[in-house]
Design a protein around this motif. Structure first.
Motif, PDB file in Angstrom:
ATOM      1  N   LYS A   1      -7.201  -8.364  -2.723  1.00  0.00           N
ATOM      2  CA  LYS A   1      -7.807  -8.607  -1.420  1.00  0.00           C
ATOM      3  C   LYS A   1      -9.310  -8.422  -1.521  1.00  0.00           C
ATOM      4  CE  LYS A   1      -3.939  -7.373   1.614  1.00  0.00           C
ATOM      5  NZ  LYS A   1      -3.499  -6.520   2.744  1.00  0.00           N
ATOM      6  N   LYS A   2     -10.027  -9.298  -0.847  1.00  0.00           N
ATOM      7  CA  LYS A   2     -11.481  -9.203  -0.859  1.00  0.00           C
ATOM      8  C   LYS A   2     -11.934  -8.045   0.028  1.00  0.00           C
ATOM      9  CE  LYS A   2     -12.257 -14.101  -1.795  1.00  0.00           C
ATOM     10  NZ  LYS A   2     -12.861 -15.372  -1.308  1.00  0.00           N
TER      11      LYS A   2
ATOM     12  N   GLU B   1     -10.617  -4.064   3.739  1.00  0.00           N
ATOM     13  CA  GLU B   1     -11.369  -3.726   4.947  1.00  0.00           C
ATOM     14  C   GLU B   1     -12.868  -3.698   4.643  1.00  0.00           C
ATOM     15  OE1 GLU B   1     -10.034  -3.227   7.896  1.00  0.00           O
ATOM     16  OE2 GLU B   1      -7.932  -3.323   7.268  1.00  0.00           O
ATOM     17  N   ASN B   2     -13.679  -4.175   5.600  1.00  0.00           N
ATOM     18  CA  ASN B   2     -15.119  -3.987   5.509  1.00  0.00           C
ATOM     19  C   ASN B   2     -15.440  -2.573   5.964  1.00  0.00           C
ATOM     20  OD1 ASN B   2     -15.378  -6.672   4.732  1.00  0.00           O
ATOM     21  ND2 ASN B   2     -15.803  -7.387   6.805  1.00  0.00           N
TER      22      ASN B   2
ATOM     23  N   LYS C   1     -12.800  -8.226  -5.264  1.00  0.00           N
ATOM     24  CA  LYS C   1     -11.356  -8.469  -5.301  1.00  0.00           C
ATOM     25  C   LYS C   1     -10.647  -7.244  -5.868  1.00  0.00           C
ATOM     26  CE  LYS C   1     -11.839 -13.491  -5.790  1.00  0.00           C
ATOM     27  NZ  LYS C   1     -11.545 -14.689  -6.631  1.00  0.00           N
ATOM     28  N   LEU C   2      -9.944  -6.526  -4.976  1.00  0.00           N
ATOM     29  CA  LEU C   2      -9.279  -5.288  -5.353  1.00  0.00           C
ATOM     30  C   LEU C   2      -7.772  -5.472  -5.345  1.00  0.00           C
ATOM     31  CD1 LEU C   2     -11.398  -2.717  -3.298  1.00  0.00           C
ATOM     32  CD2 LEU C   2     -11.910  -3.788  -5.503  1.00  0.00           C
ATOM     33  N   LYS C   3      -7.115  -4.929  -6.334  1.00  0.00           N
ATOM     34  CA  LYS C   3      -5.662  -5.045  -6.464  1.00  0.00           C
ATOM     35  C   LYS C   3      -4.973  -4.190  -5.407  1.00  0.00           C
ATOM     36  CE  LYS C   3      -6.134  -5.658 -11.477  1.00  0.00           C
ATOM     37  NZ  LYS C   3      -5.894  -5.080 -12.814  1.00  0.00           N
TER      38      LYS C   3
END
Length: 239
Positions: free
Chosen positions: A25-26, A121-122, A84-86
């Motif tokens: 997810k970005k 999440e930002n 991009k985090l797993k």
């Protein structure tokens, strides 16, 4: 007998598991590096985005790698855009300060238990750089020269209490004190410049208290000074 339908179901199941455990997810993060002991932002600090992977039940089964980095501006700010985090359960991510004031900084991996990022999440992160070593010494200029019986100098340096992002209050202790005075039976005999031995301390703000009775006139001065990181800081006291 394995039918085409069963094969398709197995492929679909494998694909679903792959999506659940391996998709990314970005994530965008705004970060600020701040030295709360000095009450100032930290410019030119290297901030790293760390991927922490658990492969077992013990701390020794945890590994960390730096997957991105950024450098803070003059206000201590930097950002990571759409990383991009797993999303797999064995992966967690956090920011750490890898370098500050031109020196490498240690940060935890296996022992870290909080402060992880919210994947997808930002968010904003505040990073504290504290507990950095420094050296302190005092320089007296013309100590008790001139003076008369009854004259004295009282100097005290004490830490200023401050709060970290975790809400923990630190500081408030004494760092240095001295009480030279003129007695009729022991007149002063100090060199023009008197330097104390360097002592190890932490980079921080100090309250400087000076009470001076010079030629019978009393004055009091209280101000704030900063002990800079990784430096030999000389506090000058003029008589």
């Amino acid at each position: 007998m394995v039918t085409t339908e069963k094969v398709l179901k197995m492929i679909g199941l494998i694909f679903l598991m792959f999506v659940l455990f391996c998709c990314k997810k970005k994530t965008s993060i705004e970060a600020k590096v701040y030295n709360y002991a000095l009450a100032e932002p930290v410019a030119n600090a290297k901030v790293v985005l760390v991927e922490r992977k658990e492969s077992g039940l013990f701390v020794s089964d945890v590994s960390c790698i730096e997957i991105a980095s950024a450098t803070t501006d003059t206000e201590g700010n930097c950002s990571f855009d759409k990383e991009k985090l797993k999303t797999g359960a064995k992966y967690t991510y956090y920011l750490a300060v890898a370098e500050a004031y031109g020196k490498a900084q240690d940060y935890p991996c296996g022992g870290k238990t909080s402060g992880f990022l919210e994947i997808g999440e930002n968010q904003n992160q505040k990073l504290d750089v504290g507990g950095i070593e420094a050296t302190l010494r005092i320089q007296f200029n013309n100590l008790l020269n001139p003076s008369q019986p009854g004259d004295s100098l009282i100097i005290g340096l004490s830490t200023i209490e401050y709060n970290t992002p975790k809400g923990i209050a630190l500081g408030g202790g004494g760092v240095f004190s001295a009480f030279p005075y003129y007695n009729i039976n022991s007149p002063p005999n100090f060199p023009a410049i008197l330097l104390t031995e360097p002592q190890q301390t932490e980079a921080q703000r100090l309250k400087r208290y000076i009470r001076k009775r010079k030629l019978g006139v009393m004055t009091i001065k209280v101000d704030t000074i900063k002990v800079r990181p990784y430096e030999t800081n000389t506090v000058v006291i003029d008589w």
